[in-house]
Design a protein around this motif. Structure first.
Motif, PDB file in Angstrom:
ATOM      1  N   ALA A  20       0.879  -1.206   0.097  1.00  0.00           N
ATOM      2  CA  ALA A  20      -0.166   0.108   0.029  1.00  0.00           C
ATOM      3  C   ALA A  20       0.961   1.157  -0.226  1.00  0.00           C
ATOM      4  CB  ALA A  20      -0.853   0.160   1.275  1.00  0.00           C
ATOM      5  N   LYS A  24       1.201   4.074  -2.919  1.00  0.00           N
ATOM      6  CA  LYS A  24       0.957   5.349  -2.487  1.00  0.00           C
ATOM      7  C   LYS A  24       1.943   6.550  -3.175  1.00  0.00           C
ATOM      8  CE  LYS A  24       0.239   8.947   1.032  1.00  0.00           C
ATOM      9  NZ  LYS A  24       0.907   9.265   2.440  1.00  0.00           N
ATOM     10  N   GLU A  34      -3.755  13.966  -3.493  1.00  0.00           N
ATOM     11  CA  GLU A  34      -3.482  13.227  -2.208  1.00  0.00           C
ATOM     12  C   GLU A  34      -4.880  12.384  -2.031  1.00  0.00           C
ATOM     13  OE1 GLU A  34      -2.260  14.687   2.179  1.00  0.00           O
ATOM     14  OE2 GLU A  34      -3.219  16.029   1.096  1.00  0.00           O
ATOM     15  N   THR A  35      -6.144  12.768  -2.256  1.00  0.00           N
ATOM     16  CA  THR A  35      -7.048  11.908  -2.072  1.00  0.00           C
ATOM     17  C   THR A  35      -6.843  10.504  -3.000  1.00  0.00           C
ATOM     18  OG1 THR A  35      -8.336  13.613  -1.786  1.00  0.00           O
ATOM     19  CG2 THR A  35      -9.595  11.723  -2.142  1.00  0.00           C
ATOM     20  N   TYR A  38      -4.376   8.140  -1.653  1.00  0.00           N
ATOM     21  CA  TYR A  38      -4.802   6.975  -0.514  1.00  0.00           C
ATOM     22  C   TYR A  38      -5.771   6.234  -1.083  1.00  0.00           C
ATOM     23  CZ  TYR A  38      -2.945  10.726   2.534  1.00  0.00           C
ATOM     24  OH  TYR A  38      -2.168  11.357   3.123  1.00  0.00           O
ATOM     25  N   MET A  39      -6.689   6.592  -2.205  1.00  0.00           N
ATOM     26  CA  MET A  39      -7.578   5.860  -2.752  1.00  0.00           C
ATOM     27  C   MET A  39      -6.698   4.601  -3.275  1.00  0.00           C
ATOM     28  SD  MET A  39     -10.454   6.682  -1.909  1.00  0.00           S
ATOM     29  CE  MET A  39     -12.120   7.433  -2.449  1.00  0.00           C
ATOM     30  N   ALA A  41      -3.904   3.566  -2.759  1.00  0.00           N
ATOM     31  CA  ALA A  41      -3.134   2.616  -1.348  1.00  0.00           C
ATOM     32  C   ALA A  41      -4.403   1.728  -0.871  1.00  0.00           C
ATOM     33  CB  ALA A  41      -2.699   3.548  -0.453  1.00  0.00           C
ATOM     34  N   THR A  42      -5.593   2.113  -0.556  1.00  0.00           N
ATOM     35  CA  THR A  42      -6.537   1.435  -0.060  1.00  0.00           C
ATOM     36  C   THR A  42      -7.028   0.096  -0.986  1.00  0.00           C
ATOM     37  OG1 THR A  42      -7.399   3.619   0.832  1.00  0.00           O
ATOM     38  CG2 THR A  42      -8.961   1.616   0.880  1.00  0.00           C
ATOM     39  N   ILE A 111     -13.794   2.627  -7.019  1.00  0.00           N
ATOM     40  CA  ILE A 111     -12.588   3.437  -7.007  1.00  0.00           C
ATOM     41  C   ILE A 111     -11.720   3.555  -8.156  1.00  0.00           C
ATOM     42  CG2 ILE A 111     -10.284   4.029  -5.698  1.00  0.00           C
ATOM     43  CD1 ILE A 111     -11.864   2.745  -3.377  1.00  0.00           C
TER      44      ILE A 111
END
Lengths: 133, 174
Positions: A20, A24, A34-35, A38-39, A41-42, A111
């Motif tokens: 993850a 990122k 940034e968002t 994270y998405m 990485a999720t 996503i």
């Protein structure tokens, strides 16, 4: 920067977090906000966890891709596990997330922009997901 | 191995009747399970009625971590402590919705202060102000009785003094 790719072997729990984090970092390199970072990485965390839970070991490959002057990220999660028996059911909302153990594939699909699942029972699973900036 | 365990410990403290659990590290399975155990132990030890789980330092929550958090909240509530999740990042909120994770029974708040505000009525039941009034009344009654007693004691002393005076008089006459 072109064709840059990262391969992370998944065999321990800690590898999930590692994958993850790498994702990122690569998302940031490509230029995701940034968002978006994270998405991604999720999503990687989710896919890596599926490998760890259902196949015990496998690999996450993260690639920078380019098409029509658009940049993006490709995530491949592959394992030699037992495959997914019923993809239709796995893609149904709330199929597994409700009892908590991974397989958040509908979420991954939501996503990401593209999602290809190639799962053969007894051979293994290869999930390819792409996200464009 | 021991280093790992000490690293994964989160410094918890109690403030305004709530157990505050600030998570300022990126979570992974082992850590969240450790934190879960620690929270439950502290709730049992201290008997707090409220827990604030501050996850402002957490950037990635996947379905497993979300489930572990939900489990922790439910376990704490079985032990008798209500939990509020505070400091969720917008990215985390977005991925929770996208992953279709059920956060139905979980109370969330923007920050610690808002978390306290949610928990306050749960920690201090509504009957309490009345009890405070009752206690105040009891104390007032006590004070009043103390005063009358003191007054009585004064009178007694005066009587005693008079007695001793009379005695002295008697002694003189004897």
């Amino acid at each position: 920067m072109k064709n840059e790719e990262k391969r992370i072997k998944i065999s321990e729990e800690i590898d999930i977090a590692k994958a993850a984090f790498e994702g990122k970092l690569l998302a940031w390199t490509v230029g995701f906000k940034e968002t978006g970072q994270y998405m991604i990485a999720t999503v990687i965390s989710e896919l890596a966890r599926n490998i760890f839970i259902y196949a015990l070991r496998g690999e996450i490959i993260i690639k920078i891709i380019e098409k029509n002057n658009k940049k993006g990220l490709e995530i491949i999660a592959q394992d030699k596990g037992s495959g997914i028996k019923d993809i239709g059911q796995a893609m149904k909302d709330n199929f597994s997330t409700s009892n908590g153990l991974g397989l958040g594939l509908p979420g991954v699909k939501r996503i990401m922009d593209e999602l290809v699942i190639d799962a053969k029972a007894g051979v293994g699973t290869k999930i390819t997901a792409r996200k464009w900036i | 191995m021991e280093d790992k365990i000490s690293l994964s410990r989160v410094a918890m403290h109690i403030s305004r009747g709530c157990l505050i659990v600030p998570i300022q590290i990126e979570l992974y399975d082992e850590i969240i399970l450790r934190i879960q155990k620690d929270i439950l132990e502290r709730v049992k030890e201290t008997g707090v009625k409220g827990v604030i789980l501050d996850i402002s330092g957490v950037e990635i929550i996947d379905s497993f971590l979300a489930q572990a958090i939900c489990d922790t909240v439910r376990m704490a509530s079985i032990l008798g402590a209500a939990t509020v999740l505070t400091g969720l990042k917008p990215e985390v909120a977005a991925s929770i919705v996208d992953l279709d994770i059920e956060f139905k029974d979980i109370k969330t708040a923007m920050n610690l202060e808002a978390g306290f505000q949610i928990l306050e009525p749960l920690i201090r039941p509504k009957e309490e102000p009345e009890e405070i009034e009752k206690n105040e009344k009891i104390e007032q009654l006590k004070r009043e009785t103390d005063e009358t007693q003191e007054a009585q004691i004064d009178e007694d002393e005066e009587i005693e003094e008079e007695d001793s005076y009379e005695n002295e008089e008697r002694r003189k006459t004897d």
